[in-house]
Structure formats: C-alpha cells, structure tokens
Scaffold this motif. Structure first.
Motif, PDB file in Angstrom:
ATOM      1  N   ASN A 342       0.854  -1.185   0.000  1.00 25.44           N
ATOM      2  CA  ASN A 342       0.000   0.000   0.000  1.00 25.44           C
ATOM      3  C   ASN A 342       0.894   1.242   0.000  1.00 25.44           C
ATOM      4  O   ASN A 342       1.570   1.517   0.976  1.00 25.44           O
ATOM      5  CB  ASN A 342      -0.873  -0.077   1.267  1.00 25.44           C
ATOM      6  CG  ASN A 342      -1.841   1.076   1.370  1.00 25.44           C
ATOM      7  OD1 ASN A 342      -1.614   2.150   0.804  1.00 25.44           O
ATOM      8  ND2 ASN A 342      -2.914   0.862   2.111  1.00 25.44           N
ATOM      9  N   THR A 344       0.254   4.362   0.177  1.00 21.51           N
ATOM     10  CA  THR A 344      -0.075   5.503   1.042  1.00 21.51           C
ATOM     11  C   THR A 344       0.086   5.175   2.526  1.00 21.51           C
ATOM     12  O   THR A 344      -0.018   6.054   3.359  1.00 21.51           O
ATOM     13  CB  THR A 344      -1.518   5.996   0.791  1.00 21.51           C
ATOM     14  OG1 THR A 344      -2.388   4.862   0.907  1.00 21.51           O
ATOM     15  CG2 THR A 344      -1.652   6.616  -0.578  1.00 21.51           C
ATOM     16  N   SER A 345       0.335   3.942   2.850  1.00 24.57           N
ATOM     17  CA  SER A 345       0.429   3.574   4.264  1.00 24.57           C
ATOM     18  C   SER A 345       1.855   3.703   4.775  1.00 24.57           C
ATOM     19  O   SER A 345       2.812   3.372   4.072  1.00 24.57           O
ATOM     20  CB  SER A 345      -0.063   2.136   4.451  1.00 24.57           C
ATOM     21  OG  SER A 345       0.325   1.651   5.707  1.00 24.57           O
TER      22      SER A 345
HETATM   23  C1  LIG Z   1      -3.738   2.004   2.306  1.00 19.40           C
HETATM   24  O1  LIG Z   1      -3.355   2.720   3.466  1.00 19.40           O
HETATM   25  C2  LIG Z   1      -4.201   3.841   3.747  1.00 19.40           C
HETATM   26  C3  LIG Z   1      -3.575   4.602   4.905  1.00 19.40           C
HETATM   27  O2  LIG Z   1      -3.290   3.745   5.959  1.00 19.40           O
HETATM   28  C4  LIG Z   1      -5.628   3.350   4.005  1.00 19.40           C
HETATM   29  O3  LIG Z   1      -6.473   4.442   4.277  1.00 19.40           O
HETATM   30  C5  LIG Z   1      -6.128   2.573   2.810  1.00 19.40           C
HETATM   31  O4  LIG Z   1      -7.398   2.028   3.070  1.00 19.40           O
HETATM   32  C6  LIG Z   1      -5.165   1.460   2.431  1.00 19.40           C
HETATM   33  N1  LIG Z   1      -5.577   0.831   1.190  1.00 19.40           N
HETATM   34  C7  LIG Z   1      -5.777  -0.474   1.071  1.00 19.40           C
HETATM   35  C8  LIG Z   1      -6.175  -0.952  -0.284  1.00 19.40           C
HETATM   36  O5  LIG Z   1      -5.617  -1.256   2.003  1.00 19.40           O
END
Ligand SMILES: *[C@@H]1O[C@H](CO)[C@@H](O)[C@H](O)[C@H]1NC(C)=O
Ligand SMILES: *[C@@H]1O[C@H](CO)[C@@H](O)[C@H](O)[C@H]1NC(C)=O
Length: 396
Positions: A342, A344-345
């Motif tokens: 991910n 953005t995480s």
């Molecule tokens: C990826 O990480 C972000 C931030 O933690 C989160 O909001 C998002 O749902 C995640 N996406 C997936 C596909 O898990």
C-alpha cells in the motif's frame, strides 16, 4: 408473540466455574475406531495412504503440532459421514489417540477449530511480511517458521487452541453431537428482571476439550513446552473473557414483558483482534534451568525487569523472529518479493516497510465492475459493466 425491538446486546464478562473443568473425564468413553478393513471407501484409503506416505518419506520434526495438518487435510472436511481413523492421523501422541477414540464425535470440531484459527491468523497478518502462509504438501503446515520460539509461534499456538475451544463449544450448542450441549447451569430467573432462555454456550466445555487435546503433547520439562502451554492457555482465556449475554424480548410489539438471555461466544474475529494486540505486546522471556527431583526443568522468566511481568493472558516468546525480508529455506521465510503493498500507508503494509527498502513496481490493472445500477419497480436491479483502472504496487 415475539416483538421486533430488542435492547442492545449486553456485555458482561463471564465468570468461569473452575469446578466444571473436570467434567470431560466423567463422560462414558465412546465407541472405538472402526475396523480398518471393509468400511473405508477407496477414496479415503487413497488419502490416508497419501498422508502416510508423506509422513514416512519425509519424517517431520516440527517444533509445533503436526496434527494441525488436520485443518488442511481434504479427507477431514467430511468427517462424520466417513469413519475417522484416529490411529492414522499424523502427529498424535498416544494421549491424543485415546482422546480421539473416546470422543470421536467432537474430532470434526477440533479440525474445524484449527482451520478457523489459521484463517483468522491469515486475516490478522494479511498485510505483514510474514502472513501466516501454510504449505499444503507438508505435514509441517507452516514450514520451519514456527520451529523457533518466536512471537509468531506464540500467536499461532494461542489462536489455534482458542479455535479448538471455540469450534467445540459452538458445535455442542448447535446440537451436532450427543456428548455435549448447552450450559445447563443457567435456568429460571436471573434475579435481575429477566429469565434464562435459549442455549447458553458452554465455553468451559470447549476449553476443557482444547486443554486435554491441544496441550497433550506439551508435557515436556523444557522451555518450549512451557511456552506452548502458556500461550495455548492465553488463547483459551480470551474466549472465556469475551463471553457475553445475548437477550431477546418477548411480548406485544415494542414491549419487553419477558426478556430471555443466554451466554454467547463472541465473533471469532474479536478473539483474533484481541490476540493480535497480545502479539504486538508479547513479552520476551529468558530460559532458566533448575534441578528438581524430576530432573532438569526449564522455566521462563521475564527478560526485562523494567517491564511489567506477563500475566497468564499475555503471549510469551524467547527467540527473536527473522525479518522475513528475503526468502530463506532455513528460517522458513518466503521473502516479500512480489507481495502487493500500500503506497499511502506508513505502517507495516506500506511499500517502504513491506518491501524492506528494496522499492516497488507499479502496474495498472483493469477490473470490470458493476455500475450505474438502477432499481426497477418491482423488484429487480439492472447494472452496466464498467471498467475501472487500478494501480497495483508490488515489492521488488
Ligand atoms: C492504504 O493505506 C491507507 C492509509 O493507511 C488506508 O487508508 C487505505 O485504506 C489502504 N488501502 C488499502 C487498499 O488497504
Ligand atoms: C502471503 O505471502 C506469500 C509469500 O510471500 C504470498 O505468496 C501470498 O500471496 C501472500 N498472501 C496474501 C494474502 O497476501
């Protein structure tokens, strides 16, 4: 007349009754195994042979229970309709074989429980470097990863023994076996304005079964046995701690003239979430040796005196985990190359940490989805198919 409105579920913590822990032993023993000849359908014999072949061709010396492979063995999915051959289940110690023969009826729930535990483990660890992968062509279903006394081992032991307790309790309450049922201690008025009703799940029974069966091989005097016993018990305690009352109202609609309640187990997800927290806060121990009349005994003591010592509800371990970044057949790590991450995480599922700093590749993927759905009176829904484009990131 049952009413439509019900008060929200009440959450109480169930006090357990230690006196009931001996009850398993008071049941009459059940019928012995079916004779090996004649009854086994040819398919089952094949599966059994396949299992035995695996067992003899590659003797497995896992640091964790081989009988967990019950959870993956296809031939056990239809327990009940086919004879169970206790003697041919790989990895059972003699006490477990006796248990299996005496309580044949609950063996399907034991297998179901381990499966439930493994599925929950895979859910809880889905975005992590080690994601609870199982190997289907080995009796040591987690590979060498759990041979070491790590946090991961602690978690899997706890969730598997909790799963066994949970599944046995559930199947007893569903009436699928004759040797157990609902908790009959609760009858009549509760003294709090409602009556006992329905079927209170007898978690004490499931816990006893799990303790008898899952702990049967953990009787050595060494540190690993002590660790496994501790974590198995911590897993089971989670079930007892999460028991709650479910209630239902009876009476003219909207009224609650008569309210009945019963003890219920939580969703297994709640058990998984709780044990995952315990994994994150697990206590590192050190091993101490003592000379006792029974010989050398290893015990565990909290390694750092600055931290609060673990309680019986905490998970404990005494060996550090590999980082699981690169594949390594010795530690059983699969590495994280090719895993999707991910971007953005910033957590462990983020590309930085999951890919161990190696970077990631990005590709786009087209997926067909239903869209512009319209509800037609009455009663169907029609949709169009749209193509959406997603970015997929995978570790280098
Ligand atoms: C990826 O990480 C972000 C931030 O933690 C989160 O909001 C998002 O749902 C995640 N996406 C997936 C596909 O898990
Ligand atoms: C778990 O990890 C393995 C090995 O890296 C990978 O093949 C598998 O796809 C992963 N499973 C999930 C659900 O991410």
């Amino acid at each position: 007349m049952p009413s439509t409105s019900c008060p929200p579920k009440q959450a109480f913590s169930k006090r357990t009754n230690p006196a009931s822990h001996g009850m398993l032993l008071t049941f009459p023993p059940r019928s012995p195994d079916f004779p090996i000849t004649s009854i086994i359908p040819p398919m089952d014999r094949l599966h059994t042979l396949h299992f035995l072949w695996l067992f003899s061709a590659a003797p497995v010396l896992a640091g964790y229970p081989i009988w967990w492979s019950l959870a993956l063995g296809q031939q056990y999915s239809s327990f009940g309709s086919q004879p169970i051959l206790c003697g041919s289940i790989p990895g059972l110690v003699p006490k477990q074989v006796r248990f299996c023969r005496n309580y044949l009826e609950i063996m399907p729930s034991v297998a179901e429980g381990v499966k439930l535990g493994i599925q929950e483990c895979q859910h809880q660890f889905r975005g992590r470097r080690w994601n609870c992968t199982t190997i289907h062509d080995s009796l040591a279903i987690f590979g060498p990863v759990l041979d070491k006394a790590t946090r991961e081992s602690a978690f899997v032991h706890a969730i598997a023994s909790a799963g066994v307790a949970f599944a046995v309790t559930r199947s007893c309450a569903e009436g699928s076996t004759t040797i157990c049922g609902c908790d009959s201690h609760h009858k009549g008025s509760s003294g709090e304005g409602w009556k006992w009703g329905g079927c209170s799940e007898d978690a004490d029974y499931g816990v006893v079964v799990s303790r008898e069966f899952a702990d049967a091989r953990e009787n050595r005097l060494d540190a690993r046995s002590a660790m496994n016993r501790h974590n198995n018990e911590a897993g089971r305690a989670t079930i007892l701690d999460h028991m709650h009352l479910k209630c239902k109202c009876h009476g003219l609609s909207g009224s609650c003239e008569v309210k009945t309640c019963w003890w219920s187990q939580p969703d297994f997800r709640a058990i998984g979430d709780h044990l995952k927290d315990k994994y994150d806060s697990a206590s590192e121990m050190s091993v101490e040796k003592h000379r006792e009349s029974r010989g050398w005994v290893e015990t565990l003591r909290a390694k750092y005196s600055l931290f609060k010592p673990p309680t019986e509800r905490d998970l404990v371990y005494y060996e550090t985990s590999p980082n699981f970044c690169e594949p390594n057949p010795e530690t059983g790590s699969f590495g994280t190359q090719g895993r999707s991450c991910n971007v953005t995480s910033h957590g462990i599922d983020g590309c930085d940490l999951l890919c161990c700093g190696r970077g990631h590749n990005t590709r786009t993927e087209k997926r067909k989805e239903k869209c512009h759905c319209v509800f037609h009176w009455c009663c169907y829904v029609s949709c169009q198919e749209c193509v959406r484009i997603y970015d997929v990131h995978t570790c280098k």
